[in-house]
Design an enzyme around this catalytic site. Structure first.
Site, PDB file in Angstrom:
ATOM      1  N   GLN A 221       0.987   6.490   1.078  1.00  0.00           N
ATOM      2  CA  GLN A 221       1.760   7.550   1.743  1.00  0.00           C
ATOM      3  C   GLN A 221       3.215   7.563   1.298  1.00  0.00           C
ATOM      4  O   GLN A 221       4.020   8.332   1.854  1.00  0.00           O
ATOM      5  CB  GLN A 221       1.695   7.376   3.273  1.00  0.00           C
ATOM      6  CG  GLN A 221       0.296   7.436   3.841  1.00  0.00           C
ATOM      7  CD  GLN A 221      -0.352   8.813   3.760  1.00  0.00           C
ATOM      8  OE1 GLN A 221       0.291   9.812   3.422  1.00  0.00           O
ATOM      9  NE2 GLN A 221      -1.634   8.882   4.049  1.00  0.00           N
TER      10      GLN A 221
ATOM     11  N   ASP B  27       0.869  -1.168   0.000  1.00  0.00           N
ATOM     12  CA  ASP B  27       0.000   0.000   0.000  1.00  0.00           C
ATOM     13  C   ASP B  27       0.914   1.227   0.000  1.00  0.00           C
ATOM     14  O   ASP B  27       1.524   1.547   1.023  1.00  0.00           O
ATOM     15  CB  ASP B  27      -0.892  -0.052   1.246  1.00  0.00           C
ATOM     16  CG  ASP B  27      -1.623   1.259   1.505  1.00  0.00           C
ATOM     17  OD1 ASP B  27      -1.383   2.247   0.789  1.00  0.00           O
ATOM     18  OD2 ASP B  27      -2.433   1.292   2.454  1.00  0.00           O
TER      19      ASP B  27
HETATM   20  N1  C6P Z   1      -5.331   7.850   4.567  1.00  0.00           N
HETATM   21  C1  C6P Z   1      -5.243   9.685   6.138  1.00  0.00           C
HETATM   22  O1  C6P Z   1      -5.653  10.755   6.589  1.00  0.00           O
HETATM   23  P1  C6P Z   1      -8.065   6.265  -0.149  1.00  0.00           P
HETATM   24  O2  C6P Z   1      -9.086   6.731   0.824  1.00  0.00           O
HETATM   25  O3  C6P Z   1      -8.496   5.026  -0.878  1.00  0.00           O
HETATM   26  O4  C6P Z   1      -7.569   7.329  -1.069  1.00  0.00           O
HETATM   27  O5  C6P Z   1      -6.757   5.889   0.712  1.00  0.00           O
HETATM   28  C2  C6P Z   1      -6.870   5.002   1.779  1.00  0.00           C
HETATM   29  C3  C6P Z   1      -5.547   4.852   2.441  1.00  0.00           C
HETATM   30  C4  C6P Z   1      -4.873   3.644   2.320  1.00  0.00           C
HETATM   31  N2  C6P Z   1      -3.650   3.465   2.855  1.00  0.00           N
HETATM   32  C5  C6P Z   1      -3.031   4.439   3.529  1.00  0.00           C
HETATM   33  C6  C6P Z   1      -1.664   4.190   4.081  1.00  0.00           C
HETATM   34  C7  C6P Z   1      -3.672   5.664   3.710  1.00  0.00           C
HETATM   35  O6  C6P Z   1      -3.048   6.635   4.374  1.00  0.00           O
HETATM   36  C8  C6P Z   1      -4.966   5.876   3.172  1.00  0.00           C
HETATM   37  C9  C6P Z   1      -5.716   7.152   3.417  1.00  0.00           C
HETATM   38  C10 C6P Z   1      -5.912   9.128   4.895  1.00  0.00           C
HETATM   39  O7  C6P Z   1      -4.295   9.087   6.622  1.00  0.00           O
HETATM   40  C11 C6P Z   1      -7.393   9.107   5.060  1.00  0.00           C
HETATM   41  S1  C6P Z   1      -7.911   8.056   6.369  1.00  0.00           S
END
Ligand code: C6P
Length: 419
Positions: free
Chosen positions: A215, A212
């Site tokens: 970030q 994943d």
């Molecule tokens: N983290 C945060 O404020 P989406 O929502 O599909 O674009 O991403 C989800 C997601 C998946 N993995 C990681 C490591 C993430 O950080 C995130 C999204 C945001 O940290 C929203 S909770």
């Protein structure tokens, strides 16, 4: 190689933050009468002009459905959409643009792997390793599937700094381990995980690895072939792009062997009531229905923008911001930073003795500073550290050292008010 080239090769890349900021119209706005200090970049980053302009250009000039039309607008939209696929391929150093699947974001990309690869490859008695650092997006899809298919989820532990325990990780493997699902960078603590080493260990045990990268992609160079990731996911809206467009990278041989996930238009070769319906080649097999065309094209513009600034320059600048902010915050009485990994991205999670995270978040917003408070969709991690919520400041290329001064001064004021 001459002397100049040698020294250039070793120079720390620099970033002109004033020029960078000029690209972001939103940074000129005020919040509650104060200049905006936007430190919620891990939730979503702001978009530069070059990304915003894509929407005007697309809807003003060549809005059309892709892959279907034989008219000029459809050809132009298709070319721009498919052009982004190659931009993403180059950005991730993937071997082939067929390995790039467009999704709505990281969450959908992980769900795609869970449903298409997971259903075909996981069963009762199998094991999936997930780290304690995961975002709920990389936990819940596997829990839902485990309930249905009967495989077991094992958790890779972290130490008190929020660093994954690699020896414990190695020890978790058995002959039933099929998959490792791990983030490249933790959204809650900023820990950078050694995904290359983790991939090697997974492969030594015959397991696959899904990374994943939500970030990681905005903050450091990512090379999926160097990591040897089987799958790699990220979201456009965290890398200066729009919401609604994200990416799943998958090795071609894996994507080819996977059944489709969602059915519909665009993902088929032939549909028949008399014979078996057949499917399109990858990546289109996984892109049912009309995608977010303008958003995908805008994601391409965002990656072009990052490449123009230079991802290494962004990483170096954010490293400076992180060091400076850590120093400034360490001087604040009663403030404790959670997540102190030696290899960290620009994320600072913290709690303050005698103060609720939410109160700090609300009050500091009144001073123009946007941070995030809560569990950051990483409840298992926060529970492990004995907290329900933290405040989190997270940095992007356009943030400045002066903003960190404003933030830390505002924080001291707010802490004085709530204590
Ligand atoms: N983290 C945060 O404020 P989406 O929502 O599909 O674009 O991403 C989800 C997601 C998946 N993995 C990681 C490591 C993430 O950080 C995130 C999204 C945001 O940290 C929203 S909770």
């Amino acid at each position: 190689m001459n002397d100049l080239a040698t020294s250039d090769a070793h120079a720390v890349p620099t970033l002109d933050v004033t020029a960078v900021r000029d690209d972001f119209p939103i940074l000129a706005r005020q919040v509650h009468g104060q200049p905006l200090v936007y430190f919620d970049n891990a939730a979503t980053s702001q978009a530069p002009r070059q990304v915003i302009e894509v929407f005007d250009d697309y809807y003003g000039r060549y809005n059309a459905n892709i892959h279907r039309g034989l008219h000029t607008l459809a050809d132009e939209a298709t070319a721009a959409f498919e052009g982004t696929r190659d931009t993403v391929r180059a950005f991730l150093n993937a071997a082939d643009s067929r390995e790039i699947v467009f999704t709505r974001g990281t969450t959908e990309a992980i769900n795609l792997v869970a449903h298409a690869w997971g259903r075909a490859n996981l069963g009762a008695g199998d094991e999936v390793l997930i780290s304690r650092l995961e975002h709920h997006s990389n936990i819940v899809p596997w829990q839902l599937l485990a309930r249905e298919l009967g495989f077991t989820i094992k958790v890779i532990p972290v130490d008190e700094r929020g660093v994954l325990d690699i020896e414990a990780y190695r020890a978790l493997f058995t002959e039933r381990t099929r998959l490792v699902a791990v983030n490249h960078v933790s959204n809650a603590f900023g820990t950078v995980n050694p995904v290359r080493e983790m991939a090697r260990i997974a492969h030594d045990h015959g397991a696959r690895i899904l990374v994943d990268g939500a970030q990681a992609v905005p903050h450091q160079a990512v090379d999926v072939r160097d990591i040897d990731a089987d799958f790699y996911a990220f979201s456009g809206h965290k890398v200066y792009g729009p919401t609604g467009a994200g990416v799943l990278y998958g090795k071609a041989e894996l994507l080819e062997a996977m059944p489709p996930w969602q059915g519909g238009g665009e993902m088929i070769a032939t549909v028949s009531f008399e014979r078996e319906t057949t499917f399109a080649d990858i990546p289109h097999k996984f892109e049912a229905g009309t995608p977010a065309i303008a958003e995908v094209i805008a994601l391409g513009a965002a990656l072009d923008w990052v490449s123009r600034i230079g991802i290494d320059a962004i990483a170096a600048w954010e490293g400076r911001l992180l060091t400076y902010a850590t120093q400034r915050m360490s001087r604040i009485d009663g403030l404790r930073i959670l997540g102190t990994a030696p290899d960290k991205a620009g994320v600072l999670s913290f709690v303050v003795d005698g103060a609720h995270a939410q109160d700090i978040g609300l009050l500091i917003d009144q001073l123009g500073v946007a941070i995030r408070t809560g569990h950051h969709c990483a409840q298992p991690l926060l529970h492990h550290f004995g907290v329900e919520a933290t405040c989190r400041a997270s940095f992007a290329a356009y943030n400045t050292l002066e903003e960190i001064d404003v933030f830390t001064q505002a924080l001291e004021r707010v802490i004085g008010m709530v204590r």
